[in-house]
Write a protein that holds these residues in place. Structure first.
Motif, mmCIF file in Angstrom:
data_model
loop_
_atom_site.group_PDB
_atom_site.id
_atom_site.type_symbol
_atom_site.label_atom_id
_atom_site.label_comp_id
_atom_site.label_asym_id
_atom_site.label_seq_id
_atom_site.Cartn_x
_atom_site.Cartn_y
_atom_site.Cartn_z
ATOM 1 N N PRO A 148 -4.169 3.644 -0.599
ATOM 2 C CA PRO A 148 -3.160 2.609 -0.295
ATOM 3 C C PRO A 148 -1.754 3.134 -0.042
ATOM 4 O O PRO A 148 -1.017 2.553 0.780
ATOM 5 N N ILE A 149 -1.347 4.225 -0.697
ATOM 6 C CA ILE A 149 0.024 4.685 -0.459
ATOM 7 C C ILE A 149 0.186 5.248 0.952
ATOM 8 O O ILE A 149 1.259 5.131 1.547
ATOM 9 N N GLU A 162 -1.557 4.029 3.484
ATOM 10 C CA GLU A 162 -1.515 2.804 4.287
ATOM 11 C C GLU A 162 -0.117 2.193 4.289
ATOM 12 O O GLU A 162 0.362 1.711 5.324
ATOM 13 N N GLU A 163 0.532 2.215 3.141
ATOM 14 C CA GLU A 163 1.840 1.583 3.024
ATOM 15 C C GLU A 163 2.920 2.325 3.819
ATOM 16 O O GLU A 163 3.810 1.708 4.389
ATOM 17 N N ASP A 196 -4.536 0.476 8.373
ATOM 18 C CA ASP A 196 -5.598 0.066 7.459
ATOM 19 C C ASP A 196 -6.685 1.133 7.564
ATOM 20 O O ASP A 196 -7.403 1.209 8.565
ATOM 21 N N SER A 227 6.090 5.703 -1.154
ATOM 22 C CA SER A 227 5.162 4.824 -1.855
ATOM 23 C C SER A 227 4.588 5.531 -3.078
ATOM 24 O O SER A 227 4.338 6.742 -3.043
ATOM 25 N N GLU A 273 1.659 5.008 -6.355
ATOM 26 C CA GLU A 273 0.541 4.259 -6.922
ATOM 27 C C GLU A 273 0.343 4.641 -8.378
ATOM 28 O O GLU A 273 0.250 5.828 -8.709
ATOM 29 N N GLY A 313 7.185 -5.321 -1.013
ATOM 30 C CA GLY A 313 6.921 -3.913 -1.299
ATOM 31 C C GLY A 313 6.075 -3.682 -2.534
ATOM 32 O O GLY A 313 6.004 -2.558 -3.027
ATOM 33 N N ARG A 355 2.170 -4.151 -4.076
ATOM 34 C CA ARG A 355 0.759 -4.412 -3.784
ATOM 35 C C ARG A 355 -0.062 -4.121 -5.030
ATOM 36 O O ARG A 355 0.160 -3.111 -5.706
ATOM 37 N N THR A 405 3.877 0.459 -5.044
ATOM 38 C CA THR A 405 5.194 -0.017 -4.616
ATOM 39 C C THR A 405 5.707 0.872 -3.486
ATOM 40 O O THR A 405 5.457 2.077 -3.472
ATOM 41 N N THR A 406 6.437 0.247 -2.554
ATOM 42 C CA THR A 406 6.894 0.948 -1.352
ATOM 43 C C THR A 406 8.325 0.536 -1.022
ATOM 44 O O THR A 406 8.672 -0.646 -1.120
ATOM 45 N N THR A 410 11.691 3.043 -4.779
ATOM 46 C CA THR A 410 10.267 2.858 -5.053
ATOM 47 C C THR A 410 9.993 2.914 -6.548
ATOM 48 O O THR A 410 9.198 2.119 -7.075
#
Length: 449
Positions: A302-303, A305-306, A311, A336, A338, A367, A369, A393-394, A401
């Motif tokens: 995910p980081i 992706e952010e 995706d 970002s 995680e 920001g 997720r 967080t982004t 962050t």
């Protein structure tokens, strides 16, 4: 495009994949063990099939049951997620045999890079630096043989399982005095975690207090690959990641470019297809060495992706269907972080904890997720991995962050079980972490637990 995809996994990653697949207009099939019958991925999929009892060997690792579930639901593809069978060449080949597309690398790529000794040999051939180490040996090897190998490489060393993952089957050895106990522990864990058929191990030189940095790569069936920058995964306990951030505060722009180019070279040299990572260890002088290649989606995707806006699950599916790669090498403009939230008691040596979640509140805001499969009333099982959520967080700067993560952790409420939220709150206040000055043994030196 595929008409129906079966997700051969559970928990947050199964739910994560289902969401993307549905947004692509593709039907979804969930599979579940009897203990997971009330999981969200079961409720939100278009169809769901029970594949066995709680034990992973009888359900999520049961290849015949998974293939049968795909056949009875007419699924034309299987997404394995991460863990379980995501790196299993037999499962991939069985999918092919039954006319089902495995959304991941080809079986020969898994064999070539899934075996860590084979992967190192491949990387050496194309000129990528690797740590000095041994060829593989077996858990039945005598202690005298192990002692000779260790002496030849020179202490400190690290003992590893060839087919290992998730920090299992690994032991660091600083000197000869601790070799015997470490060897016994490593081989027992190898047999327990990877089965009697996975008995190969090896030894390599240990870098003290390294940084663990991975480059996200994607490749298509036409031989083209690119990288999507890096993730720093150095906050670990017992070789398992607890926090990741992108980009790494340790890398210079020059080093980022150089490591990215080498990762792309490695992927293209083997004609790698799909999403994966090339992982490196860096010493204090910023020399980097190939660690391993993971042919799957990662927990920490995910980081990436952010910061990229991509995706990665959708990228996997499109590449598996045969589409050409359209992306170019990415250099980060956002930051970002995680935090993995585990059902564990962080100040009791991260002891896993099962139980029922009585209350829950999830943080939100721009920001922020949260990837999770839990809810108030959900029962966390002792049968599976302890990770129950990820907060991502982004923002435009690392400082912003971190501030966003502090606020999100304060808002995240999970009652009924212990979690690692208090640990992450403490970490967000640590002055060395705030400066980006940490390594894989950081938690041990700070005595967080």
């Amino acid at each position: 495009m595929f008409k129906k995809i079966l997700i051969a996994n559970r928990g947050e990653i199964a739910l994560r994949i289902i969401r993307t697949v549905k947004e692509m207009g593709i039907k979804t099939v969930a599979v579940y063990s009897t203990v997971d019958k009330n999981s969200l991925h079961v409720y939100f999929a278009d169809e769901a099939v029970c594949i066995g009892p709680p034990s992973p060997n009888q359900s999520y690792l049961n290849v015949p049951n998974l293939i049968s579930a795909a056949e009875i639901t007419n699924a034309d593809a299987i997404h394995p997620g991460y863990g379980f069978l995501s790196e299993n060449p037999y499962f991939s080949s069985m999918c092919k045999k039954h006319g089902i597309k495995f959304i991941g690398p080809l079986p020969n790529h898994m064999i070539q890079i899934g075996n860590k000794i084979s992967a190192k040999k491949t990387m050496k051939k194309i000129g990528i630096s690797c740590l000095p180490g041994s060829d593989c040996f077996f858990v039945e090897s005598s202690y005298k043989e192990i002692e000779k190998i260790a002496e030849k490489i020179g202490y400190p060393i690290i003992i590893k399982s060839v087919s290992g993952g998730g920090g299992k089957g690994i032991r660091s050895v600083l000197n000869k005095n601790s070799l015997k106990n470490s060897w016994e522990e490593a081989k027992k864990e190898t047999l327990a975690c990877f089965g009697r058929g996975k008995k190969e191990m090896y030894i390599e030189k240990l870098i003290l207090n390294p940084r663990h940095v991975e480059i996200q790569i994607i490749g298509d069936k036409y031989g083209k690959a690119c990288h999507l920058s890096e993730r720093d995964c150095s906050i670990q306990r017992r070789n398992q990641k607890l926090l990741e951030e992108a980009p790494s505060p340790f890398l210079t722009p020059y080093l980022r470019k150089k490591m990215g180019e080498i990762a792309v070279k490695a992927a293209e040299s083997i004609h790698y297809e799909g999403v994966g990572t090339i992982e490196f260890l860096l010493d204090k002088n910023k020399n980097f060495y190939f660690l391993e290649m993971n042919p799957r989606i990662q927990v920490e995707h995910p980081i990436t992706e952010e910061i990229t806006g991509l995706d990665l699950i959708q990228e996997q599916i499109c590449l598996a269907y045969g589409k050409k790669l359209s992306e170019k090498n990415y250099y980060p403009k956002m930051y970002s972080i995680e935090c993995r939230i585990n059902a564990e008691e962080p100040y009791k040596n991260f002891r896993p904890m099962a139980g029922k979640i009585t209350q829950m509140h999830v943080p939100g805001g721009k920001g922020v997720r949260v990837d999770t499969h839990i809810y108030a009333g959900y029962s966390v099982s002792h049968y599976y991995d302890s990770m129950i959520a990820k907060i991502i967080t982004t923002a435009k700067s690392r400082k912003e962050t971190i501030e966003k993560m502090r606020r999100s952790l304060d808002e995240f409420v999970i009652e009924g079980i212990c979690t690692t939220i208090p640990f992450h709150k403490q970490l967000m206040q640590n002055k060395d972490f705030l400066k980006g000055e940490y390594h894989t043994n950081f938690l041990d030196t700070l005595k967080f637990y």
